[in-house]
Enzyme design. Structure first.
Site, short mmCIF file in Angstrom:
data_model
loop_
_atom_site.label_atom_id
_atom_site.label_comp_id
_atom_site.label_asym_id
_atom_site.label_seq_id
_atom_site.Cartn_x
_atom_site.Cartn_y
_atom_site.Cartn_z
N ASP A 3 36.20 51.85 57.52
CA ASP A 3 37.03 51.20 58.48
C ASP A 3 36.65 51.51 59.90
O ASP A 3 37.44 51.43 60.78
CB ASP A 3 38.48 51.80 58.23
CG ASP A 3 39.32 51.24 56.86
OD1 ASP A 3 38.81 50.37 56.43
OD2 ASP A 3 40.38 51.49 56.76
N HIS A 29 37.24 45.75 54.29
CA HIS A 29 38.53 44.95 54.33
C HIS A 29 37.66 43.47 54.70
O HIS A 29 36.56 43.38 55.11
CB HIS A 29 39.33 45.18 55.42
CG HIS A 29 40.05 46.47 55.08
ND1 HIS A 29 41.34 46.10 54.42
CD2 HIS A 29 40.02 47.61 55.32
CE1 HIS A 29 41.76 47.40 54.29
NE2 HIS A 29 41.20 48.21 54.79
N HIS A 45 36.42 57.98 54.20
CA HIS A 45 37.82 58.46 54.88
C HIS A 45 39.17 58.70 54.19
O HIS A 45 38.97 58.07 52.84
CB HIS A 45 37.92 57.93 56.21
CG HIS A 45 38.64 56.58 56.13
ND1 HIS A 45 37.91 55.52 55.75
CD2 HIS A 45 39.94 55.97 56.50
CE1 HIS A 45 38.76 54.51 55.57
NE2 HIS A 45 39.99 54.64 56.18
N HIS A 94 42.34 57.65 54.03
CA HIS A 94 43.22 56.69 53.92
C HIS A 94 43.67 56.28 52.59
O HIS A 94 42.69 56.06 51.63
CB HIS A 94 43.19 55.58 54.80
CG HIS A 94 43.43 55.87 56.27
ND1 HIS A 94 43.10 55.17 57.26
CD2 HIS A 94 44.17 56.73 57.01
CE1 HIS A 94 43.15 55.48 58.54
NE2 HIS A 94 43.83 56.70 58.16
N HIS A 126 38.23 56.26 63.82
CA HIS A 126 39.43 55.57 63.16
C HIS A 126 40.25 56.89 62.58
O HIS A 126 41.35 56.81 62.67
CB HIS A 126 38.84 54.82 62.01
CG HIS A 126 39.75 54.29 61.06
ND1 HIS A 126 40.63 53.16 61.38
CD2 HIS A 126 39.95 54.56 59.77
CE1 HIS A 126 41.54 52.97 60.31
NE2 HIS A 126 40.78 53.64 59.36
N ASP A 144 44.25 53.58 51.02
CA ASP A 144 43.82 52.51 50.48
C ASP A 144 42.30 52.51 50.09
O ASP A 144 41.60 51.63 49.62
CB ASP A 144 44.02 51.18 51.31
CG ASP A 144 43.40 51.37 52.67
OD1 ASP A 144 43.54 52.35 53.22
OD2 ASP A 144 43.19 50.29 53.03
N HIS A 145 41.89 53.79 50.51
CA HIS A 145 40.38 54.09 50.33
C HIS A 145 40.34 55.22 49.10
O HIS A 145 39.13 55.63 48.37
CB HIS A 145 39.51 54.49 51.48
CG HIS A 145 39.70 53.34 52.30
ND1 HIS A 145 38.33 52.87 52.74
CD2 HIS A 145 40.69 52.75 53.08
CE1 HIS A 145 38.75 51.94 53.54
NE2 HIS A 145 39.87 51.78 53.80
ZN ZN Z 1 41.30 53.52 57.31
#
Ligand code: ZN
Length: 256
Positions: free
Chosen positions: A128, A166, A53, A55, A111, A57-58
């Site tokens: 996530d 995570h 996805h 985001h 999410h 941090d990905h």
């Molecule tokens: Zn995420």
């Protein structure tokens, strides 16, 4: 022999790398530096980048990795992510014969709107959406979508390994224990997770079996959980309505 290893990034992210002694694919590279370091230390050629996805941090490391290695990037068709060369969605299958890996893609919105998961015989990269003893926050989707997505992941065979992105077990278990203080498997999980973290070892991957036994978001039919949701939120949930219990539980988690 192919193995899957978690490369730690930021505070609590894992960038998963699947590799043999020559080639690798990586999943959700939020940061390029630790990936480059791992590839160079192990003398690996990067075959592909997979993304679940959008985001940051990905995805934050994709640009730099593409620039360095000119790698194809696979990711969700329904999200705007720069550098994607192979947009994917429900029903797509991708194969990396060099690593003997074949992924089936499913849509798991909730999410984010276009979140996808990569499933194979024995495991899943679920980003996530399903976490150890918890689930992702609803940023773009609806509680109904997230519930449905989690149900689909939970319907995989019990032995399926859950590679989420995570290190959240110790962050999630205190809430799970409040939801279900009588769950013996959950209490054991807390002990096991603490022991792993004390040695600085990851608590992932987990299994679908363990998540079904201890993750409150997959256990919304349990009377003890329903009772605690009602008590805490001061509501009466409709009988035999798992969706309502899930939505209420997600709301409670956000306030926790
Ligand atoms: Zn995420």
């Amino acid at each position: 022999m192919t193995k899957i290893f978690p490369i730690p990034a930021f505070e609590d992210n894992y960038i998963w790398i699947v590799h043999n002694d020559q080639q690798a694919i990586i999943v959700d590279p939020g940061d390029a530096a630790p990936v480059i370091q791992y590839l160079e230390a192990n003398n690996l050629k990067l075959l592909a980048i997979l993304v679940t996805h959008h985001h940051r941090d990905h995805t934050g490391g994709i640009g730099k990795l593409v620039e360095l290695y000119n790698t194809p990037v696979y990711g969700p068709r329904r999200e705007k992510i720069p550098n994607i060369t192979h947009p994917l969605g429900e029903g797509d299958v991708i194969e990396f014969s060099q690593l003997n890996f074949r992924f089936s893609v499913i849509d798991i919105p909730g999410h984010t709107r276009g979140h996808i998961a990569y499933l194979w015989d024995g495991g899943m990269f679920c980003g996530d959406t399903l976490f150890t003893c918890g689930c992702g926050k609803i940023f773009e989707g609806t509680p109904e979508q997230l519930h449905h997505s989690l149900q689909r992941l939970a319907s995989q065979p019990d032995d399926t390994l859950v590679y989420c992105t995570h290190e959240y077990t110790e962050y999630n278990t205190p809430f799970a224990l409040i939801c279900e203080p009588g769950n013996a498997a959950l209490k054991q999980r807390v002990i096991d997770a603490d022991a792993l973290r004390e040695q600085n070892k990851p608590t992932v991957p987990s299994t679908i079996r363990l998540e079904k036994a201890t993750n409150p978001f997959l256990r919304c039919k349990e009377p003890e959980i329903i009772q605690h949701i009602e008590q805490h939120l001061g509501v009466k949930l409709p009988a035999n309505d798992e969706q309502s219990a899930f939505s209420a539980l997600r709301k409670w988690r956000d306030q926790f």
